[in-house]
Design an enzyme around this catalytic site. Structure first.
Site, mmCIF file in Angstrom:
data_model
loop_
_atom_site.group_PDB
_atom_site.id
_atom_site.type_symbol
_atom_site.label_atom_id
_atom_site.label_comp_id
_atom_site.label_asym_id
_atom_site.label_seq_id
_atom_site.Cartn_x
_atom_site.Cartn_y
_atom_site.Cartn_z
ATOM 1 C CG ASP A 17 -43.682 -82.132 -64.355
ATOM 2 O OD1 ASP A 17 -42.623 -82.783 -64.313
ATOM 3 O OD2 ASP A 17 -44.646 -82.444 -65.078
ATOM 4 C CG HIS A 47 -49.307 -80.798 -65.811
ATOM 5 N ND1 HIS A 47 -48.597 -79.969 -64.974
ATOM 6 C CD2 HIS A 47 -48.456 -81.798 -66.144
ATOM 7 C CE1 HIS A 47 -47.378 -80.451 -64.795
ATOM 8 N NE2 HIS A 47 -47.280 -81.558 -65.504
ATOM 9 C CB SER A 66 -48.765 -76.868 -66.143
ATOM 10 O OG SER A 66 -49.816 -77.305 -65.296
#
Length: 201
Positions: A144, A51, A24
């Site tokens: 995540d 992301h 991310s």
């Protein structure tokens, strides 16, 4: 221990079949330290969730295709997973691995506020590749991927995690190591080396 028992490969020795990467915040720099280090004859498919803003087209695959020896592309629904290819999840779609070794895209609800979700990719890939999967968690600002890496390792696969103290954002690797303390915590250079070593024996 009998000879036959000793000759059975451990999960670490199982022949790798695929790599999944989750990243991310700070992800472009992290991936730039890994993907260009994979040689043109690298035999494994690499599937990546990063992301990204959901409301605009991504040029990430194009950028990495220019700087990598491997073919890099944005994943398409129902396409075959090919060796030596790198697949990025498109913005706002979950990326899944199907039992027939195809990719699929899903617009189901976000997981941990994320779509694409690292967990979704890792968990579906673990179901398909089992101990032949290498899961890699890099820098990121949310948890995540922690549950996904645990699924990879529970299935017998291997876990590589960027050292939190060397990460642009430490939350994602910290959560991954908390869920999977047996994963290797490594620098980006070491992760690239491990990925090359995995196919050199």
């Amino acid at each position: 221990m009998s000879i036959s028992a000793r000759s059975q490969p451990s999960p670490r020795e199982a022949a790798p079949q695929a790599v999944v990467i989750g990243v991310s915040a700070g992800g472009l720099n992290a991936l730039s330290a890994i993907l260009p280090q994979l040689p043109a004859d690298y035999p494994l498919p690499v599937m990546i969730v990063i992301h990204l803003p959901p409301d605009r087209d991504s040029v990430v695959a194009e950028l990495f295709d220019e700087k990598c020896a491997l073919t890099v592309r944005e994943a398409e629904d129902k396409e075959d997973i090919l060796p030596g290819h790198v697949y990025f999840a498109p913005p706002d779609y979950h990326l899944l691995v199907e039992a027939d070794h195809r990719l699929s895209l899903s617009s189901e609800e976000p997981v941990l506020f994320s779509r694409p979700s690292v967990d979704v990719l890792f968990e579906t890939a673990a179901d398909v590749y089992g101990e032949g999967l290498i899961g890699v968690i890099l820098t990121g600002a949310n948890p995540d991927g922690a549950a996904g890496l645990k699924a990879v390792m529970t299935a017998g696969g291997r876990g590589l995690v960027q050292r939190p103290d060397l990460s642009y954002a430490s939350a994602m690797p910290e959560a991954a190591l908390e869920f999977s303390p047996q994963a290797e915590a490594l620098s980006l250079e070491q992760i690239a080396e491990r990925l090359r070593e995995a196919v050199s024996s």
